[in-house]
Every structure is written in C-alpha cells, then in structure tokens.
Enzyme design. Structure first.
Site, PDB file in Angstrom:
ATOM      1  CB  SER A  77     -10.167  -0.338  -3.178  1.00  0.00           C
ATOM      2  OG  SER A  77     -11.534  -0.194  -3.494  1.00  0.00           O
ATOM      3  N   GLY A 111     -13.688  -0.859  -6.028  1.00  0.00           N
ATOM      4  CA  GLY A 111     -13.001  -2.133  -6.193  1.00  0.00           C
ATOM      5  C   GLY A 111     -11.574  -1.917  -6.662  1.00  0.00           C
ATOM      6  CB  CYS A 134     -14.028   4.184  -6.149  1.00  0.00           C
ATOM      7  SG  CYS A 134     -12.231   4.059  -6.055  1.00  0.00           S
ATOM      8  CG  LEU A 135     -13.756  -0.518 -10.514  1.00  0.00           C
ATOM      9  CD1 LEU A 135     -12.658  -0.164 -11.511  1.00  0.00           C
ATOM     10  CD2 LEU A 135     -13.561  -1.939  -9.993  1.00  0.00           C
ATOM     11  CD  GLN A 159     -11.364   4.332 -11.681  1.00  0.00           C
ATOM     12  OE1 GLN A 159     -11.136   3.137 -11.895  1.00  0.00           O
ATOM     13  NE2 GLN A 159     -10.729   5.010 -10.737  1.00  0.00           N
ATOM     14  CG  ASN A 193      -7.933   2.920  -1.917  1.00  0.00           C
ATOM     15  OD1 ASN A 193      -6.880   2.920  -2.551  1.00  0.00           O
ATOM     16  ND2 ASN A 193      -8.473   1.809  -1.449  1.00  0.00           N
ATOM     17  N   GLY A 249      -6.021   4.341  -7.988  1.00  0.00           N
ATOM     18  CA  GLY A 249      -4.796   4.472  -8.765  1.00  0.00           C
ATOM     19  C   GLY A 249      -5.058   4.836 -10.216  1.00  0.00           C
ATOM     20  CG  HIS A 289     -13.986   5.775  -1.117  1.00  0.00           C
ATOM     21  ND1 HIS A 289     -14.583   4.533  -1.204  1.00  0.00           N
ATOM     22  CD2 HIS A 289     -12.921   5.724  -1.949  1.00  0.00           C
ATOM     23  CE1 HIS A 289     -13.901   3.771  -2.042  1.00  0.00           C
ATOM     24  NE2 HIS A 289     -12.884   4.476  -2.506  1.00  0.00           N
ATOM     25  CD  GLU A 335     -17.100   4.841   1.234  1.00  0.00           C
ATOM     26  OE1 GLU A 335     -15.998   4.289   1.068  1.00  0.00           O
ATOM     27  OE2 GLU A 335     -17.612   5.597   0.381  1.00  0.00           O
TER      28      GLU A 335
END
Length: 349
Positions: free
Chosen positions: A45, A218, A245-246, A249, A287, A289, A327, A329
């Site tokens: 990422s 990612g 995460c990605l 989204q 993590n 943006g 995350h 994990e």
C-alpha cells in the site's frame, strides 16, 4: 553523502543519504508507529510513497526476513530522524542500511522529521524528491510534476492466479496489493485460498464457487479502479463479499458510495476506532490516504475513527457484505481487531 528532500511547495530539508544512493521522487507521507518499520517498508500500500517515520530512532532491531509483508520494499524513499548504527535483536539478520541498499531504496537521515510532519499535517500530503549532493537541481520541478502513482495496483498485484490449499472454506482473494499477514490469517483459519490478480474477471472468480470473496488492501486512488468496480458489481448478490482498506473503498464505490482523499492520511499503529455494534474502542493499525465519504441508504456504518469521525467499517443491511478501513491483521501494530477475520468467516457460505 549529503542529500536534500525538496517538497513541491519549495521547502527543503538537508540530511545524509543512506541505503541505495540514487535520487527518488514520490508522495511524501508520515507514519506514527514506534516500531514495525520493516513491515512499513514492504507493505504494498506504500508503493510510490516516500515514508517519514515520526519516531526519532529507527532500525534498533535491524531487519529479519520472516516479518516481511511482501518480497521486497515497496516505498520509493525512507526518511528518519536517526538510523540506528548498532541494531541488537536475536532475530536480526541485516542492518536497515544494508537492506535498503540491497533493494535499491534511498534513505534520508538526520532531518527534523517533527518539522516535516507538521508541514504535511498542516498543508496536506504532497509530492517530494530526495536528491543527492551532486544532483542537477534544474529539472526537479519537472520530475515532481511528472510523478504519478496511477498504475500502482497493477505493479504490486500478483501476475497470475495461485492457490494455497486448505480443508476449510473456499476463499477467493482479489489481490490489489495484499499484505502477507492477511493471507496468513485466512490460512490459519483453515481456508482454501485462491488469489486472483487485480485485473480479474467476475466469471473466473465465480467459476471456482467460493464461499467468500475478499477484496484486499492496496495503493492509490480507488476512483482509478473503474474496471475492478465493474467486475465487483457482477459478484454482488451472488457471493458474500468482505474487504479491507482499498477493498473497503472499492466496495463503497460499487454500492453507490463516494470516496475522497484525506488531507494527510491515517498511517500508524495507534489509531482508535469505535465498534458501533459492540460499543467498544480498539487501537488499530492503519495505512490509507483515501476514505469513504458517503454511503447509500442500504449500508450501515459499523466502525468510526475516534480521531476524525470518518467511516472505518460498514455492512449491507440485506446482503452478506462487510468491510473495514483499518488493518485487523496488524503487522505492525496491536492485534485488538484481529477478531474481524472471525467476523469475515461468519459471512462465508
């Protein structure tokens, strides 16, 4: 050798280069973790980014080759206040500087990372370039303008489908830049895992008749992933879908939501998130943006950031769909939210 970080707003930081001595350009971000730098270095990422560690001393325990999140570093550059000269840990196999040199990553040491972080916090994430003392500075502006991270996912994703055998539920993973510890968490739960590349076709995924479809983390802007969104739409309603995460989204975009860019992102191991279902707060590793800005009425928010109130988790009110922005994990970070993988498995057929 002396080196400089030049930000796109014209601010310059002078320090010393270490690792691989060749200039690099990327998006400058900061991570607030005290430990976990090798997981940060190898997290897909972070592809295309120059990562600043806010903790003042980095490299204390060296590098071991077991805790990597991918085969090689994905960052463009690595900025520290001070790199440890004499790492000491029973698992240490390499010094930080040696690892960066072997994997062609430029490091910058000896700058005021606190001041840099404040600039990024106040002005937002921006492009930057680390140049060596003997570099030509005339074309710096052109290099900054030319930098783009648009195709990052295609670079960090697997090139072909592969399988990790297990006796349990069949999980189809879409790899947009997956961390290895995510795969480990499914494997240790006995799952039969099949990993597909980012340019998957829904028909290929449905052909293996998975019990669960997982959308991975990612790099980059989710709105650049229009083809993936179209393929995910073909799976919605046919198979349970979860994501991180990605992947979270992309699910939001698939279902009619909207994503936007954060001013300076969430990156670190100490982000508090409230679970609205259980009314508990967990410290999470993050993590990203970008964030999910709006959701359709058929989606329910399950988790929120305690720092800025942004969406950290969501589920569909009728279909078996659930995802989180953080995350679970960890690696690095606390394992408060590892239970999320058990929640994922509850959605499996």
């Amino acid at each position: 050798m002396k080196a400089k970080l030049i930000l796109e707003n014209g601010v310059v930081f002078e320090g010393k280069a270490f690792g691989y001595l060749k200039e690099c350009v990327g998006e400058v971000v900061f991570n607030t973790g005290m430990t976990g730098y090798q997981e940060v270095l190898t997290d897909p990422s972070y592809y295309g980014q120059i990562v600043t560690m806010t903790y003042p001393l980095i490299g204390n325990y060296g590098i071991n080759l077991e805790d990597l999140e991918s085969k090689e570093p994905k960052v463009r550059g690595f900025i520290v206040r001070e790199k440890c000269q004499y790492p000491n840990n029973f698992r240490c196999e390499l010094e930080l500087e040696t690892y960066l040199a072997q994997n062609k990553v430029l490091g910058l040491d000896g700058i005021d990372t606190r001041a840099l972080t404040k600039i990024l916090r106040n002005n937002g994430t921006m492009k930057g370039i680390i140049v060596l003392d003997n570099s030509n500075l005339e074309d710096v502006k052109d290099k900054l303008e030319a930098f783009s991270n648009r195709d990052a996912v295609s670079i960090v994703s697997t090139n072909e489908k592969y399988e990790i055998s297990g006796e349990g539920k069949k999980v189809a993973i879409i790899d947009f830049g997956i961390k290895q510890n995510i795969i480990r968490n499914f494997v240790k739960r006995g799952c039969n895992v099949t990993v597909f590349p980012y340019d998957f076709k829904a028909e290929e995924v449905l052909e293996i008749n998975p019990d669960l479809v997982f959308l991975s983390n990612g790099p980059g802007d989710p709105e650049d992933m229009g083809e993936a969104v179209n393929e995910i739409k073909k799976i919605v309603g046919k198979k349970p879908i979860v994501g991180i995460c990605l992947g979270h989204q992309l699910l939001a975009l698939t279902l009619g939501g909207e994503t936007k860019k954060l001013k300076f992102g969430h990156r670190g191991c100490n982000h508090p998130v409230k679970d609205l279902i259980n009314n508990r707060v967990h410290i999470t590793s993050q993590n990203h943006g970008y964030y999910v800005a709006t959701l359709p009425e058929n989606m329910e928010i399950t988790h929120v950031s305690m720092n800025d109130g942004t969406v950290e988790g969501m589920k569909h009110k009728e279909l078996p769909i659930f995802s989180v922005q953080f995350h679970p994990e960890a690696c690095p970070g606390p394992k408060d939210s590892e239970y999320i993988f058990d929640e994922f498995m509850k959605y499996a057929l």
